[in-house]
Each structure stands twice: as C-alpha cells, then as structure tokens.
Design a protein around this motif. Structure first.
Motif, PDB file in Angstrom:
ATOM      1  N   ALA A 269     -65.841  -3.876 -58.038  1.00 54.39           N
ATOM      2  CA  ALA A 269     -65.797  -4.377 -56.660  1.00 54.39           C
ATOM      3  C   ALA A 269     -65.494  -3.243 -55.691  1.00 54.39           C
ATOM      4  CB  ALA A 269     -64.741  -5.477 -56.537  1.00 54.39           C
ATOM      5  N   ALA A 270     -64.579  -2.351 -56.090  1.00 52.78           N
ATOM      6  CA  ALA A 270     -64.243  -1.213 -55.240  1.00 52.78           C
ATOM      7  C   ALA A 270     -65.465  -0.332 -55.018  1.00 52.78           C
ATOM      8  CB  ALA A 270     -63.108  -0.408 -55.869  1.00 52.78           C
ATOM      9  N   ALA A 271     -66.205  -0.022 -56.095  1.00 53.66           N
ATOM     10  CA  ALA A 271     -67.375   0.842 -55.980  1.00 53.66           C
ATOM     11  C   ALA A 271     -68.416   0.243 -55.048  1.00 53.66           C
ATOM     12  CB  ALA A 271     -67.967   1.092 -57.364  1.00 53.66           C
ATOM     13  N   GLN A 272     -68.653  -1.068 -55.170  1.00 54.08           N
ATOM     14  CA  GLN A 272     -69.652  -1.714 -54.307  1.00 54.08           C
ATOM     15  C   GLN A 272     -69.247  -1.638 -52.839  1.00 54.08           C
ATOM     16  OE1 GLN A 272     -69.626  -5.492 -56.511  1.00 54.08           O
ATOM     17  NE2 GLN A 272     -71.792  -5.196 -56.979  1.00 54.08           N
ATOM     18  N   ALA A 273     -67.968  -1.884 -52.561  1.00 53.64           N
ATOM     19  CA  ALA A 273     -67.504  -1.844 -51.170  1.00 53.64           C
ATOM     20  C   ALA A 273     -67.536  -0.424 -50.618  1.00 53.64           C
ATOM     21  CB  ALA A 273     -66.092  -2.417 -51.083  1.00 53.64           C
ATOM     22  N   ILE A 274     -67.153   0.548 -51.434  1.00 49.79           N
ATOM     23  CA  ILE A 274     -67.106   1.939 -50.980  1.00 49.79           C
ATOM     24  C   ILE A 274     -68.505   2.457 -50.664  1.00 49.79           C
ATOM     25  CG2 ILE A 274     -66.586   4.303 -51.707  1.00 49.79           C
ATOM     26  CD1 ILE A 274     -64.294   2.971 -53.432  1.00 49.79           C
ATOM     27  N   ARG A 275     -69.460   2.179 -51.547  1.00 51.40           N
ATOM     28  CA  ARG A 275     -70.831   2.689 -51.344  1.00 51.40           C
ATOM     29  C   ARG A 275     -71.454   2.171 -50.049  1.00 51.40           C
ATOM     30  NH1 ARG A 275     -71.336   1.874 -57.231  1.00 51.40           N
ATOM     31  NH2 ARG A 275     -71.551   3.942 -58.213  1.00 51.40           N
ATOM     32  N   SER A 276     -71.069   0.981 -49.622  1.00 49.61           N
ATOM     33  CA  SER A 276     -71.669   0.394 -48.414  1.00 49.61           C
ATOM     34  C   SER A 276     -70.859   0.668 -47.146  1.00 49.61           C
ATOM     35  CB  SER A 276     -71.809  -1.120 -48.604  1.00 49.61           C
ATOM     36  OG  SER A 276     -70.530  -1.733 -48.734  1.00 49.61           O
ATOM     37  N   PHE A 277     -69.757   1.390 -47.285  1.00 49.84           N
ATOM     38  CA  PHE A 277     -68.854   1.595 -46.143  1.00 49.84           C
ATOM     39  C   PHE A 277     -69.244   2.876 -45.400  1.00 49.84           C
ATOM     40  CE2 PHE A 277     -64.466   2.911 -44.584  1.00 49.84           C
ATOM     41  CZ  PHE A 277     -64.439   1.989 -43.555  1.00 49.84           C
ATOM     42  N   ARG A 278     -69.598   2.750 -44.150  1.00 48.44           N
ATOM     43  CA  ARG A 278     -70.036   3.898 -43.352  1.00 48.44           C
ATOM     44  C   ARG A 278     -68.967   4.362 -42.363  1.00 48.44           C
ATOM     45  NH1 ARG A 278     -72.798   3.859 -46.967  1.00 48.44           N
ATOM     46  NH2 ARG A 278     -75.063   4.037 -47.144  1.00 48.44           N
ATOM     47  N   GLY A 279     -67.755   3.879 -42.529  1.00 53.87           N
ATOM     48  CA  GLY A 279     -66.673   4.308 -41.655  1.00 53.87           C
ATOM     49  C   GLY A 279     -66.573   3.457 -40.408  1.00 53.87           C
ATOM     50  N   LEU A 280     -65.576   3.758 -39.585  1.00 55.59           N
ATOM     51  CA  LEU A 280     -65.311   3.020 -38.359  1.00 55.59           C
ATOM     52  C   LEU A 280     -65.759   3.821 -37.148  1.00 55.59           C
ATOM     53  CD1 LEU A 280     -61.705   1.782 -39.214  1.00 55.59           C
ATOM     54  CD2 LEU A 280     -63.861   0.548 -39.510  1.00 55.59           C
ATOM     55  N   SER A 281     -65.973   3.135 -36.067  1.00 56.28           N
ATOM     56  CA  SER A 281     -66.337   3.813 -34.819  1.00 56.28           C
ATOM     57  C   SER A 281     -65.246   4.788 -34.406  1.00 56.28           C
ATOM     58  CB  SER A 281     -66.539   2.791 -33.698  1.00 56.28           C
ATOM     59  OG  SER A 281     -67.619   1.936 -34.008  1.00 56.28           O
ATOM     60  N   HIS A 282     -65.677   5.901 -33.845  1.00 52.37           N
ATOM     61  CA  HIS A 282     -64.779   6.927 -33.302  1.00 52.37           C
ATOM     62  C   HIS A 282     -64.027   7.686 -34.384  1.00 52.37           C
ATOM     63  CE1 HIS A 282     -65.786   4.732 -29.712  1.00 52.37           C
ATOM     64  NE2 HIS A 282     -65.127   3.674 -30.134  1.00 52.37           N
ATOM     65  N   ARG A 283     -64.488   7.605 -35.644  1.00 53.82           N
ATOM     66  CA  ARG A 283     -63.928   8.395 -36.736  1.00 53.82           C
ATOM     67  C   ARG A 283     -65.070   9.206 -37.343  1.00 53.82           C
ATOM     68  NH1 ARG A 283     -61.603   3.333 -35.284  1.00 53.82           N
ATOM     69  NH2 ARG A 283     -59.478   3.196 -36.041  1.00 53.82           N
ATOM     70  N   LEU A 284     -65.148  10.479 -37.011  1.00 49.66           N
ATOM     71  CA  LEU A 284     -66.220  11.349 -37.499  1.00 49.66           C
ATOM     72  C   LEU A 284     -67.583  10.657 -37.416  1.00 49.66           C
ATOM     73  CD1 LEU A 284     -64.660  13.216 -40.556  1.00 49.66           C
ATOM     74  CD2 LEU A 284     -65.058  14.077 -38.260  1.00 49.66           C
ATOM     75  N   GLU A 285     -67.853  10.079 -36.280  1.00 42.74           N
ATOM     76  CA  GLU A 285     -69.056   9.276 -36.057  1.00 42.74           C
ATOM     77  C   GLU A 285     -70.166  10.138 -35.463  1.00 42.74           C
ATOM     78  OE1 GLU A 285     -70.046   5.204 -33.545  1.00 42.74           O
ATOM     79  OE2 GLU A 285     -68.605   6.640 -32.747  1.00 42.74           O
ATOM     80  N   PHE A 286     -71.291  10.213 -36.158  1.00 43.85           N
ATOM     81  CA  PHE A 286     -72.441  10.949 -35.621  1.00 43.85           C
ATOM     82  C   PHE A 286     -72.974  10.233 -34.389  1.00 43.85           C
ATOM     83  CE2 PHE A 286     -77.083  11.504 -35.439  1.00 43.85           C
ATOM     84  CZ  PHE A 286     -77.125  12.869 -35.176  1.00 43.85           C
ATOM     85  N   VAL A 287     -73.236  11.005 -33.323  1.00 38.57           N
ATOM     86  CA  VAL A 287     -73.705  10.412 -32.070  1.00 38.57           C
ATOM     87  C   VAL A 287     -75.184  10.708 -31.838  1.00 38.57           C
ATOM     88  CG1 VAL A 287     -73.415  10.366 -29.566  1.00 38.57           C
ATOM     89  CG2 VAL A 287     -71.402  10.530 -31.049  1.00 38.57           C
ATOM     90  N   ALA A 288     -75.555  12.003 -31.847  1.00 43.10           N
ATOM     91  CA  ALA A 288     -76.939  12.368 -31.564  1.00 43.10           C
ATOM     92  C   ALA A 288     -77.163  13.829 -31.911  1.00 43.10           C
ATOM     93  CB  ALA A 288     -77.280  12.129 -30.085  1.00 43.10           C
ATOM     94  N   ASP A 289     -78.431  14.170 -32.073  1.00 41.47           N
ATOM     95  CA  ASP A 289     -78.852  15.563 -32.223  1.00 41.47           C
ATOM     96  C   ASP A 289     -79.530  15.976 -30.919  1.00 41.47           C
ATOM     97  OD1 ASP A 289     -80.663  17.847 -32.879  1.00 41.47           O
ATOM     98  OD2 ASP A 289     -79.802  17.567 -34.876  1.00 41.47           O
ATOM     99  N   VAL A 290     -78.992  16.993 -30.287  1.00 40.57           N
ATOM    100  CA  VAL A 290     -79.537  17.458 -29.018  1.00 40.57           C
ATOM    101  C   VAL A 290     -79.921  18.919 -29.184  1.00 40.57           C
ATOM    102  CG1 VAL A 290     -79.133  17.761 -26.553  1.00 40.57           C
ATOM    103  CG2 VAL A 290     -78.027  15.869 -27.759  1.00 40.57           C
TER     104      VAL A 290
END
Length: 471
Positions: free
Chosen positions: A311-332
């Motif tokens: 169950a832990a592995a399934q949840a971890i693999r699908s977890f992309r983190g929370l907003s405002h925590r090392l969150e990619f915004v854009a490539d400029v």
C-alpha cells in the motif's frame, strides 16, 4: 469517550482564525458560554455573525475587557499564531486558568487513533503522504491540523459516528511548535519528528526553546506508543534517550537493527529482524534526498497503523508532492523555474538547494523570523559550483545580502518578488534553475507562503510562451 471538557461552563477563545473559530463553534454547540477575542475589528472576522448566532460573545479590536473576562474562565483556547505572552493570555495564566491549544481541546474528544507529525521541515508532505498510504490500505483516515483543516473541526464531524466506527478512524495531524506549546494531555499513538533546525526565532528566545516545544509531542506517550525519529539528525536524535515510547527510527545513512532504512538502493522497513522492501529509491517521484527521508517517515508511521508495504509503494509512486514545495512552474528560454515558497526557514532552503544538480539562481527574502542566514554561506559559495547567483528581496532582503556578502558568485538586491524574478531572468543561462526557496516567511507582502507561491507562478507563467511539462 467521556470528554474532559464536559464540565466547562465558561471558556475563552483567543484569536479567530481557522482554529479559533472552529473551537468557538464546537464549544458553543455543546452549551459552553464562550467569549472569543481577536485584535481585528468586526469587519475582519468573516464568521462574526455565525458565532454570535451560536451565543458566542465577541470582544474585538482594541476592547480592553478581555483580560478580566479570560481570568474568569475555566480554560482559554489560544490560536497558534497568538504568542503566550500577550496580556490576555498571560493574565489568564497568572490567574491559574489553563491556556490550551485547539489540538488539545480536540484530543479530549477524539475517539480514534492519533498520528502526530512535527519537525522544522517536511511536516505537510509527510502528513499528506501518510494519509494517502493509510487510505490506500483501506483504513478510515482524516488528514488535518496545521496542514489545513483544524483537528477540532474534523473531530466534531465524527461525533455522529458509532463508537466502534469512530475508534477505527486514523487522524493524521500536522503539529507546529506553536500548537504543541498548548498541549497538556495530547498523546499520539504514533509520533513523528522529522528534523530540527532553528526557526521562529522571533517567538523563541533560543533554538533550544523552539526544540523543546517540538519535543512536547512525545511527553505524554506511553511504552506501547511509537516514536519515529530521524536517526540522521543530531538534534532530533538527542531526544531519543528521554522517550517513554518505543523508538522506531528512520535513516538513509545507518544500518539500523530496527527502523526504516535505505538498503542497497531500496527503501526498507526492518522490524524484528525481518526486512520488508517498500520500493527502490529511484522510483520515488519527489526530488531531493530530504524527500527520501520524508517517504521513510511516512511509510514507517503508516506501517505502525497496519498499512502494508505494498500500500505504501502504491501511494508513494502516485504522489507528486504538494503545491509550493519544489514545484516546477515553467521553462522559459531553457531556464527551469521552481516554486518552493514553503521553504520559510534556512533549513528548508538548504534542503531545496541540495535537491538540484543544475546551476541555480536562488531567490531569498520576505519576512525575517530571526533566521541564521550565515548558514547559507558555505553551500552558496563560489567553490560549491551549485549557485550562480543570489537575488534577495522583501523586508529581509537587505539584511540577507549583508550577511551573504562575498559568499555567492553574484549577489543582487531587488525590491519586490516581481523585481527578483526579473533580475533572476537576467542572471540565468540556458540549463539553469531559478529557485524560489526564500528562507523567510511571507508576511511582509503576502498573507502566507501559498499566496507568495501563487504570485511567483503568475509572474513566471507570464514570461513563458507556453507552459512546459518539465519536472
């Protein structure tokens, strides 16, 4: 469960933010005479009419009567943002009136399993991920506390549950040092301490006082409870000698006999001499070594509540983190912009910097909580090769620039966050990362880190011809 709060007839509530309003509603609906105070005027309290309709007496703005009213109460529930030394709370304490946190009030009515999570950095990520693992395992779960919804609000919603059903609910609660100052009986079945580094030095006289507030998480645990502590973090490790609960540490660097570890590239739960592999570290979708620590802590907490490694592995693999925590915004123009607005102390900024191998243009600034910015000098030095330039901004910008003078290869002083992003775009080259990891709170210009992060997103996305998918 028989509530320890049932006998209260008069209770004060200091501060009418989320937790204060939720506490006042909860008590008033149970027949308690509530007096709620806030320094804001009535126009600044959105819930004023609702509270008054429940019989709550409001003492707002510059009203001088709250000290006398609170001294006549049987308890006062203080919002975490209100320092204990303000006259109303100090007066209540001097009169022998217990000053409690909202989470302490909630615990006295809670009938399920409490998982308490604290630390200087990573609390929200671990709280959310622990909740996802428990849900993946099919366990009834509520995620709340400092992460968003007050615990007392969730506990009230669950009062209608049958006793047997309520006892199965797992409350995964993020707890700040401010909240832990006001606990008396709160005792998590599973308590998690992620790390300790100086923070909130505008509220605490020393880092030791701040660490002591965090350590209160463990003070009411018993021998059959679980304490999960970062074995790689010396300040956290020093607490282990004083624990009454059973220690279950986590580590990326040590081969522990019992704990959550990194072993031959895999994240592993080791209990009673048996290894249970969760998943390869390479499959964790979050950047940074610190996020491997976060994943180990969440998996360990969930395992002690009955969740399987699968169950832990399934949840971890699908977890992309929370907003405002090392969150990619854009490539400029070949430069990647990342939003880590939640990095509101120096420790969080150091972890964010370590998560990247690319050259960085780092944005630092905001409202200074008494940060030890000199600790950034080594990682930002020209010899490290990691940081190309540092842009400082906001109320703390000038002081940060002075303390880092001579450390970073390039040091630019900007005014607002928008000015800082513009300066960063000038400094950055193709292949670089522009990282907002400000090491400061946001209250000089924003309502919180989320509003600051959203502003950063807006500014960057306005520069981008199209939104990228990198990350």
């Amino acid at each position: 469960m028989t509530s320890q709060a049932v006998g209260w007839k008069r209770v004060g509530v200091m501060g009418l933010g989320l937790s204060g309003c939720a506490s006042a509603r909860f008590l008033a609906r149970r027949g308690v005479q509530v007096t709620a105070a806030d320094s804001k005027e009535r126009s600044g309290i959105a819930e004023a009419a609702e509270l008054e309709s429940l019989g709550v007496r409001l003492v707002l703005g510059a009203d001088a009567g709250r000290e006398q009213v609170f001294a006549q109460c049987e308890a006062v529930v203080a919002s975490p943002g209100v320092p204990p030394g303000v006259p109303a709370l100090a007066g209540a304490a001097a009169a022998g009136v217990p000053v409690l946190a909202e989470v302490e009030l909630a615990f006295r009515w809670l009938r399920g399993v409490l998982i308490g999570i604290t630390g200087s950095n990573g609390k929200s990520t671990v709280t959310e991920l622990t909740g996802r693992i428990l849900r993946q395992a099919g366990l009834p779960t509520r995620v709340c506390g400092n992460i968003g919804t007050p615990l007392i609000e969730v506990v009230e919603q669950d009062q209608a549950l049958a006793v047997a059903e309520a006892s199965r609910v797992h409350y995964v609660v993020e707890l700040s040092s401010f909240q832990l100052e006001g606990i008396r009986t709160l005792a998590p079945r599973v308590a998690v301490l992620l790390n300790l580094s100086p923070d909130h030095q505008d509220r605490y006289a020393s880092p030791g006082d701040y660490f002591a507030a965090k350590a209160r998480l463990f003070m009411n645990q018993r021998g059959d409870d679980i304490a999960i502590i970062n074995w790689d973090d010396p300040p956290s490790l020093r607490l282990a000698e004083r624990l009454a609960a059973r220690l279950f540490p986590f580590s990326l660097s040590h081969d522990l006999e019992d704990g959550a570890v990194l072993c031959e590239g895999n994240l592993v739960l080791r209990r009673l001499g048996r290894d249970e592999s969760i998943l390869p570290a390479s499959e964790v979708p979050l950047r940074g070594r610190h996020n491997l620590e976060n994943v180990l802590a969440a998996a360990a907490a969930a395992a002690h509540c009955g969740a399987s490694a699968q169950a832990a592995a399934q949840a971890i693999r699908s977890f992309r983190g929370l907003s405002h925590r090392l969150e990619f915004v854009a490539d400029v123009s070949g430069v990647a912009y990342y939003n880590d607005s939640k990095a509101t102390n120096v420790g969080a900024t150091l972890r964010a910097v370590e998560a990247f191998h690319e050259p960085l243009v780092l944005l630092l600034g905001g409202y200074d909580k008494g940060g030890e910015f000199e600790e950034l000098r080594g990682p930002l030095s020209a010899g490290s090769g990691r940081v190309r330039a540092v842009i400082t901004f906001g109320q703390a910008g000038e002081d940060i620039a002075a303390r880092l003078q001579g450390a970073a290869p390039g040091l630019v002083r900007a005014g607002s966050l928008a000015d800082a992003v513009k300066a960063a775009a000038t400094c950055a080259r193709g292949g670089d990362v522009v990282l907002l990891a400000p090491a400061c709170a946001s209250f000089d210009a924003y309502s919180g880190y989320a509003e600051r992060g959203e502003d950063f997103r807006r500014i960057v996305q306005a520069m981008a011809p199209s939104r990228g998918g990198r990350g």
